[in-house]
Design a protein around this motif. Sequence first.
Motif, PDB file in Angstrom:
ATOM      1  N   ALA A 188       4.647  23.974   0.555  1.00  0.00           N
ATOM      2  CA  ALA A 188       4.458  22.803  -0.166  1.00  0.00           C
ATOM      3  C   ALA A 188       3.874  23.227  -1.666  1.00  0.00           C
ATOM      4  O   ALA A 188       4.117  22.377  -2.592  1.00  0.00           O
ATOM      5  N   VAL A 189       3.195  24.165  -1.642  1.00  0.00           N
ATOM      6  CA  VAL A 189       2.662  24.709  -3.080  1.00  0.00           C
ATOM      7  C   VAL A 189       3.896  25.070  -3.967  1.00  0.00           C
ATOM      8  O   VAL A 189       4.024  24.364  -5.080  1.00  0.00           O
ATOM      9  N   THR A 190       4.623  25.620  -3.616  1.00  0.00           N
ATOM     10  CA  THR A 190       5.879  26.112  -4.263  1.00  0.00           C
ATOM     11  C   THR A 190       6.941  24.872  -4.677  1.00  0.00           C
ATOM     12  O   THR A 190       7.130  24.805  -5.909  1.00  0.00           O
ATOM     13  N   GLU A 191       7.023  23.954  -3.894  1.00  0.00           N
ATOM     14  CA  GLU A 191       7.905  22.624  -4.187  1.00  0.00           C
ATOM     15  C   GLU A 191       6.826  21.759  -5.227  1.00  0.00           C
ATOM     16  O   GLU A 191       7.608  21.197  -6.266  1.00  0.00           O
ATOM     17  N   GLU A 216       6.615  20.902 -12.782  1.00  0.00           N
ATOM     18  CA  GLU A 216       7.191  21.613 -14.135  1.00  0.00           C
ATOM     19  C   GLU A 216       8.343  20.704 -14.617  1.00  0.00           C
ATOM     20  O   GLU A 216       8.477  20.517 -15.689  1.00  0.00           O
ATOM     21  N   ARG A 217       9.091  20.215 -13.638  1.00  0.00           N
ATOM     22  CA  ARG A 217      10.285  19.303 -13.998  1.00  0.00           C
ATOM     23  C   ARG A 217       9.967  17.746 -14.554  1.00  0.00           C
ATOM     24  O   ARG A 217      10.471  17.527 -15.650  1.00  0.00           O
ATOM     25  N   GLY A 218       8.850  17.394 -13.981  1.00  0.00           N
ATOM     26  CA  GLY A 218       8.517  16.054 -14.517  1.00  0.00           C
ATOM     27  C   GLY A 218       7.521  16.022 -15.653  1.00  0.00           C
ATOM     28  O   GLY A 218       7.723  15.127 -16.307  1.00  0.00           O
ATOM     29  N   LEU A 219       6.766  17.066 -15.883  1.00  0.00           N
ATOM     30  CA  LEU A 219       5.998  17.193 -17.004  1.00  0.00           C
ATOM     31  C   LEU A 219       6.313  17.889 -18.133  1.00  0.00           C
ATOM     32  O   LEU A 219       5.941  17.778 -19.236  1.00  0.00           O
TER      33      LEU A 219
END
Length: 400
Positions: free
Chosen positions: A353-356, A362-365
């Motif tokens: 879950a941390v990896t996800e 990273e994608r969103g921000l």
Amino acid sequence: MREDRNVTRLVTPASTVASGPHQRAVPSPVRPPPVDKCSRRATAIVYCEGNFGAVDGKTANGLVRHSERYEILSVIDSEKAGRDAGEVLGDPANGIPVLASLDEAIADGGHAPAFLIFGMAPSSGMLSPVERRLMLDAMGRGISIVNGLHEFLNDDAEFAAAAEAHQVSILDVRRPRAKKNLRMFTGRISTVTCPRIAVLGTDGAIGKRTTATILTAALNAAGIKAVLIGTGQTSLIQGARYGVALDAIPCQFCSGELESTVVEAFKREHPDVIIIEGQGALSHPAYLTSTFIMRGAQPNAVILQHAPARRFLCDFPNIAMPTVASEIHLIQTFAETKVIGLTLNHEHMTDAAVTEAIAKYERGLGLPVTDALTRPASRLVDMVLGGFPQLAGRPILGAA
């Protein structure tokens, strides 16, 4: 020149605690307090009944992970007795046992320690009747007390009498200097020419201090001289050389006290970068400390700490957590600064879950994201270098 005790708090054995307006002069104890012979750190037991590994046990949690000032012998928490302290925190075993009582802790160590540290940070900031009895019992056994609460035990007649009777000391870590000596904001922060990075959060008790500590160590290991400015009682107990317990300072002086501390660290240490420990959250309705950090230290950049699985603010179960995006917007609107990265608190999360979550944020921000405890510390260094590429050319410390 004498160092100000709000900036540098060097813990000394009971026999050498200096007298002053806030420290009781005590006679030399019958025996010197035990000290770890390898590190010369004073020995200590941490009291954290019912809260070790939990939010209100953050002082104990932090001391088990990092302590420059004390050799932590054991943690008292009967609910988790028999376990290794590191494993309780989800870390590798560290050999520090969790024990059920003060009697067991003293027996396990083979002697009474120099100090008993109150390892909890309850929202009330006060001792319960049970906790008072435990502290007084420890003092009766010749153990000095480290108290990080808002309740100053040196001002309590019963504790003051016990300290004198048993020849021990009480260290009220949060006590500020006398009001006449508190410092106002002057603008001298503009003379600090190295980058200043604040580690802020979306809530209290979310891991800001832990991330700031790991980041500071990682930068120094990479040859980038970093100095940590502590802003809470736990970092001061751990041994932060520079710091002030901001939530114990009258509001009028908070910005000035922090400014003076940052300026002093810069002048004495000549660092490449200064890391400032955050408190609470800028958006938090109950805590204003982040505003003083932003005004007093005027950080050039911010690393934001967030717990993706936390739904409501700590101690406020009816108030939803802010989103990362909303907190970033607030920070960058409130002050002339930039958020250069996000760090995660993995409470109630699997590693997958941390990896996800890292990939999602990273994608969103469009920012680097990591977990300081479970991912390589080099990611934190890269986060800083991404924001301040001029630091990349620093020579490696100790290189020929």
